[in-house]
Each structure stands twice: as structure tokens, then as C-alpha cells.
Design a protein around this motif. Structure first.
Motif, PDB file in Angstrom:
ATOM      1  N   THR A   1      -7.478   1.305 -10.158  1.00 31.39           N
ATOM      2  CA  THR A   1      -7.559   2.007  -8.871  1.00 31.39           C
ATOM      3  C   THR A   1      -6.703   1.317  -7.822  1.00 31.39           C
ATOM      4  O   THR A   1      -6.008   1.962  -7.036  1.00 31.39           O
ATOM      5  CB  THR A   1      -9.019   2.070  -8.394  1.00 31.39           C
ATOM      6  N   ALA A   2      -6.725  -0.020  -7.811  1.00 36.60           N
ATOM      7  CA  ALA A   2      -5.928  -0.771  -6.847  1.00 36.60           C
ATOM      8  C   ALA A   2      -4.440  -0.554  -7.078  1.00 36.60           C
ATOM      9  O   ALA A   2      -3.667  -0.386  -6.128  1.00 36.60           O
ATOM     10  CB  ALA A   2      -6.265  -2.258  -6.938  1.00 36.60           C
ATOM     11  N   ILE A   3      -4.024  -0.533  -8.339  1.00 37.03           N
ATOM     12  CA  ILE A   3      -2.605  -0.311  -8.663  1.00 37.03           C
ATOM     13  C   ILE A   3      -2.186   1.095  -8.259  1.00 37.03           C
ATOM     14  O   ILE A   3      -1.111   1.297  -7.674  1.00 37.03           O
ATOM     15  CB  ILE A   3      -2.353  -0.542 -10.163  1.00 37.03           C
ATOM     16  N   ALA A   4      -3.037   2.066  -8.555  1.00 33.30           N
ATOM     17  CA  ALA A   4      -2.715   3.461  -8.206  1.00 33.30           C
ATOM     18  C   ALA A   4      -2.603   3.617  -6.691  1.00 33.30           C
ATOM     19  O   ALA A   4      -1.696   4.312  -6.196  1.00 33.30           O
ATOM     20  CB  ALA A   4      -3.792   4.386  -8.768  1.00 33.30           C
ATOM     21  N   ALA A   5      -3.503   2.990  -5.942  1.00 26.35           N
ATOM     22  CA  ALA A   5      -3.455   3.085  -4.481  1.00 26.35           C
ATOM     23  C   ALA A   5      -2.195   2.426  -3.935  1.00 26.35           C
ATOM     24  O   ALA A   5      -1.579   2.914  -2.980  1.00 26.35           O
ATOM     25  CB  ALA A   5      -4.705   2.434  -3.881  1.00 26.35           C
ATOM     26  N   LEU A   6      -1.787   1.314  -4.555  1.00 28.08           N
ATOM     27  CA  LEU A   6      -0.562   0.633  -4.119  1.00 28.08           C
ATOM     28  C   LEU A   6       0.646   1.518  -4.372  1.00 28.08           C
ATOM     29  O   LEU A   6       1.542   1.620  -3.515  1.00 28.08           O
ATOM     30  CB  LEU A   6      -0.421  -0.698  -4.866  1.00 28.08           C
ATOM     31  N   GLU A   7       0.710   2.156  -5.533  1.00 25.45           N
ATOM     32  CA  GLU A   7       1.836   3.040  -5.852  1.00 25.45           C
ATOM     33  C   GLU A   7       1.893   4.213  -4.886  1.00 25.45           C
ATOM     34  O   GLU A   7       2.983   4.629  -4.443  1.00 25.45           O
ATOM     35  CB  GLU A   7       1.703   3.535  -7.280  1.00 25.45           C
ATOM     36  N   THR A   8       0.725   4.742  -4.517  1.00 27.25           N
ATOM     37  CA  THR A   8       0.688   5.846  -3.559  1.00 27.25           C
ATOM     38  C   THR A   8       1.226   5.410  -2.206  1.00 27.25           C
ATOM     39  O   THR A   8       1.970   6.127  -1.544  1.00 27.25           O
ATOM     40  CB  THR A   8      -0.752   6.360  -3.408  1.00 27.25           C
ATOM     41  N   GLU A   9       0.863   4.186  -1.801  1.00 27.00           N
ATOM     42  CA  GLU A   9       1.281   3.703  -0.493  1.00 27.00           C
ATOM     43  C   GLU A   9       2.766   3.418  -0.427  1.00 27.00           C
ATOM     44  O   GLU A   9       3.422   3.706   0.581  1.00 27.00           O
ATOM     45  CB  GLU A   9       0.483   2.444  -0.131  1.00 27.00           C
ATOM     46  N   VAL A  10       3.337   2.846  -1.507  1.00 27.64           N
ATOM     47  CA  VAL A  10       4.768   2.549  -1.484  1.00 27.64           C
ATOM     48  C   VAL A  10       5.612   3.765  -1.851  1.00 27.64           C
ATOM     49  O   VAL A  10       6.837   3.747  -1.703  1.00 27.64           O
ATOM     50  CB  VAL A  10       5.113   1.372  -2.413  1.00 27.64           C
ATOM     51  N   GLY A  11       4.973   4.809  -2.350  1.00 25.44           N
ATOM     52  CA  GLY A  11       5.672   6.060  -2.637  1.00 25.44           C
ATOM     53  C   GLY A  11       6.501   6.046  -3.908  1.00 25.44           C
ATOM     54  O   GLY A  11       7.479   6.794  -4.011  1.00 25.44           O
ATOM     55  N   MET A  12       6.139   5.216  -4.869  1.00 26.59           N
ATOM     56  CA  MET A  12       6.852   5.210  -6.148  1.00 26.59           C
ATOM     57  C   MET A  12       5.968   4.609  -7.231  1.00 26.59           C
ATOM     58  O   MET A  12       5.009   3.887  -6.939  1.00 26.59           O
ATOM     59  CB  MET A  12       8.148   4.388  -6.053  1.00 26.59           C
ATOM     60  N   HIS A  13       6.299   4.962  -8.482  1.00 26.45           N
ATOM     61  CA  HIS A  13       5.592   4.354  -9.604  1.00 26.45           C
ATOM     62  C   HIS A  13       6.145   2.951  -9.829  1.00 26.45           C
ATOM     63  O   HIS A  13       7.346   2.743  -9.871  1.00 26.45           O
ATOM     64  CB  HIS A  13       5.777   5.196 -10.875  1.00 26.45           C
ATOM     65  N   LEU A  14       5.238   1.998  -9.973  1.00 34.15           N
ATOM     66  CA  LEU A  14       5.625   0.622 -10.238  1.00 34.15           C
ATOM     67  C   LEU A  14       5.546   0.284 -11.719  1.00 34.15           C
ATOM     68  O   LEU A  14       6.112  -0.723 -12.160  1.00 34.15           O
ATOM     69  CB  LEU A  14       4.722  -0.336  -9.444  1.00 34.15           C
ATOM     70  N   PHE A  15       4.875   1.144 -12.468  1.00 35.10           N
ATOM     71  CA  PHE A  15       4.718   0.926 -13.908  1.00 35.10           C
ATOM     72  C   PHE A  15       4.906   2.245 -14.644  1.00 35.10           C
ATOM     73  O   PHE A  15       4.562   3.322 -14.141  1.00 35.10           O
ATOM     74  CB  PHE A  15       3.317   0.377 -14.232  1.00 35.10           C
ATOM     75  N   GLU A  16       5.448   2.145 -15.834  1.00 37.30           N
ATOM     76  CA  GLU A  16       5.452   3.277 -16.761  1.00 37.30           C
ATOM     77  C   GLU A  16       4.259   3.121 -17.691  1.00 37.30           C
ATOM     78  O   GLU A  16       3.980   2.031 -18.185  1.00 37.30           O
ATOM     79  CB  GLU A  16       6.742   3.312 -17.578  1.00 37.30           C
TER      80      GLU A  16
END
Length: 316
Positions: free
Chosen positions: A34-49
Motif C-alpha cells: 500500500t505504501a509503495i502504491a501510494a508513493l507511485e500515485t504521488e510521484v505520478g509514475m510506476h517505480l516497479f514493474e
């Protein structure tokens, strides 16, 4: 971005999996995801595949890892520095004090705080009591030590805790017959050359009043701004003087037990000097400043106790 997200991201990057990151941080796998997903939403890009139920960082994630590591390292450093400040193992202490205490007593007390801690920086500035007030009011020093005997005004900007009251002593040349007395009075000093502070200071006024009340002649020969210079005239046998106990202690510390040309005796009637610890009005004292204030109060109380016990002179 928040701290929880940054810690989760860094741990996933370093450990290579959500499950291991969760174990390392003592959290659940869903919480990390959940924390990773929220971070990706905030930065506006996927950080992991997401492949085969594993996370594979994209190139931008490696850039973010460097930034996040720098942020979290600075946070750890700030946290440790605050702990050190609270524990009095590091910090800065800026003191401005009147001449008597600043010569030996203040450095001696500061050394008790700093001798075992190389990361504490200290500044000690010697100024007159009016100047101490002015400098503390500028908020540029942590604390000041001054007496109010010079009728200093304009203290509305300052926080002035309860003063430390000390009794004055009579300083006489060591070879003078008065040195054999246990207590010295105005009658003993009748017509003798005297040294005193300037006329606006309370000790000057109180000493002159004590002589007048006893019908003794107050023969003022030497007048200075500070107590310490007065002691030179006493040491040379040119005068006697009523001085504050902290200046007497500074003299004894400077001269040493074997080279003192002055004897200090209690003076009656009692004349007191109130030393005030001044702190900036717009910010509370630091832990380091508070620790010094406590040492100061204990030390001056002990000096007064020694005098009440009949020692007649301050400790060298």
C-alpha cells in the motif's frame, strides 16, 4: 511523500522483495504494498514493474533511491544530533558575563560541562552589566550574568530569573593589622584609604551609608568600573575595599594559595550583591544553557554556605 512511504520504498529496493522488506521493517506485506502504491500515485509514475509476483525497479527508481537515502540519512543525523543535544554531548553555549565571574568561575563551570565532550563549542564574552543586558536583549547569546547594582533600565525584553544573592567581603592588604580580625566594620576602616566602584553602583552607596551610620570617615581614594581592578590597589597596600565574593574568588584562583597579597574578611553590616542570570526573552534556554544555570546556582550557593560556616573567605 511521507516518511512511511520512503522507508518502505528504500527497504524494497535494498531487500529486493516486499516480503523481506515487511520483515525488516516489522510490518505486514499489504502495508508495504500500500505504501509503495501510494508513493507511485504521488510521484505520478510506476517505480516497479510487476512480473511473476515480484517487483522490478525501473531506472527512475534508482534515481529516487539515491534521493530518498540522502533524505533519510539526514533525518537520522538530525535525530542523533537532537539526542546528543539533550544528553549535553554536543551543542553551542554562548555566555556574556560581567568581569568578576567571567575570569575564573564561569570557565570553571563550563569546563565541567565540556571536558568530556569535544563537540561542545563555548563562547565567553566579558562585558559590563549594562552591556550584558544589551547583548542578551539582541537574542544573540544564550545567557548572561550581571548584577543590577548599576540601576540598569530597559529590561522589559529580558527574562530575569530569581537572582543569586551574595555577601560582600572586605579586602585588606595581607600585611595590614586588620587582616588579623575575624570581621571588619566601618569603625575599623575609619579614615583609611578606600577603593570602591563608581558612585552609581549599589555597593558604593551601601558602603558609604554604612560608614555614615557608624560615624566613620569614608576616605575614597580609588574608584573603578569593576571590582577586579580595585584589588590591585589593595594588593599594593594603598587601600582597602568592600568587594563581591565572586571577584574575591577570582583573585584567589589567579594568585594561588602561596602568592596572595590580600586577605578577605566578612564585612559588617552586611552588604549584598545580587547576580542575575539573564536569558533571551523570545526563546527558552537550551538544555546546555539550563545545565549551566543549575551548575551556577549550586556553585554560588556553596560559596555562600562556606562563608556562613565561618570560612571568612571564598574557596580558591
Amino acid at each position: 511523500m511521507n516518511i512511511v512511504q520512503l522507508f518502505a520504498f528504500r527497504e524494497v529496493m535494498l531487500s529486493g522483495s516486499v516480503s523481506q522488506a515487511a520483515r525488516n521493517l516489522g510490518r505486514t506485506q499489504p502495508a508495504i504494498s500500500t505504501a509503495i502504491a501510494a508513493l507511485e500515485t504521488e510521484v505520478g509514475m510506476h517505480l516497479f514493474e510487476r512480473r511473476s509476483r515480484r517487483l522490478h525497479p525501473v531506472p527512475e527508481a534508482h534515481y529516487l533511491l539515491a534521493e530518498v537515502t540522502d533524505i533519510l540519512d539526514k533525518l537520522d543525523t538530525a535525530r542523533q544530533n537532537l539526542r546528543n543535544l539533550k544528553a549535553l554531548t554536543r551543542g553551542e553555549l554562548r555566555i556574556v558575563a560581567m568581569p568578576g565571574p567571567s575570569v575564573f568561575l564561569v570557565p570553571r563551570l563550563v569546563s565541567r560541562l565540556t571536558s568530556a565532550h569535544k563537540d561542545i563549542r563555548t563562547t565567553i564574552l566579558t562585558r559590563s552589566s549594562p552591556q550584558v543586558h544589551q547583548l542578551i536583549s539582541t537574542q544573540s547569546y544564550d545567557l548572561g550574568i550581571a548584577d543590577l547594582g548599576a540601576r540598569i533600565g530597559g529590561t522589559s525584553q529580558l527574562v530575569t530569573p530569581l537572582p543569586t544573592s551574595t555577601r560582600c567581603l572586605c579586602a585588606v592588604p595581607a600585611a595590614d593589622p586588620l587582616a588579623s580580625l575575624d570581621v571588619i566594620t566601618p569603625a575599623d576602616l575609619d579614615g583609611r584609604p578606600m577603593a570602591a566602584l563608581h558612585q552609581s553602583h549599589s555597593t558604593h552607596r551601601d558602603t558609604r551609608a554604612a560608614f555614615a551610620a557608624a560615624g566613620a570617615t569614608f576616605d575614597l581614594r580609588y574608584e573603578t568600573q569593576y571590582f577586579i581592578p580595585l584589588l590591585n590597589f589593595v594588593e599594593l597596600g594603598l587601600a582597602c575595599s568592600v568587594v563581591d565574593v565572586l571577584s574575591a574568588e577570582s583573585y584567589q584562583s589567579y594568585r594561588g594559595a602561596d602568592q596572595q597579597g590580600i586577605v578577605f574578611r566578612p564585612f559588617r553590616p552586611e552588604i549584598t550583591v545580587d547576580f542575575h542570570i539573564l536569558t533571551p526573552a523570545h526563546r527558552p534556554p537550551s538544555h546546555l544553557a539550563s545545565a549551566f544555570i543549575a551548575l551556577w546556582q549550586d556553585e554560588v550557593s556553596q560559596i555562600n554556605a562556606d562563608l556562613r560556616g565561618g570560612a571568612g573567605t571564598p574557596r580558591a
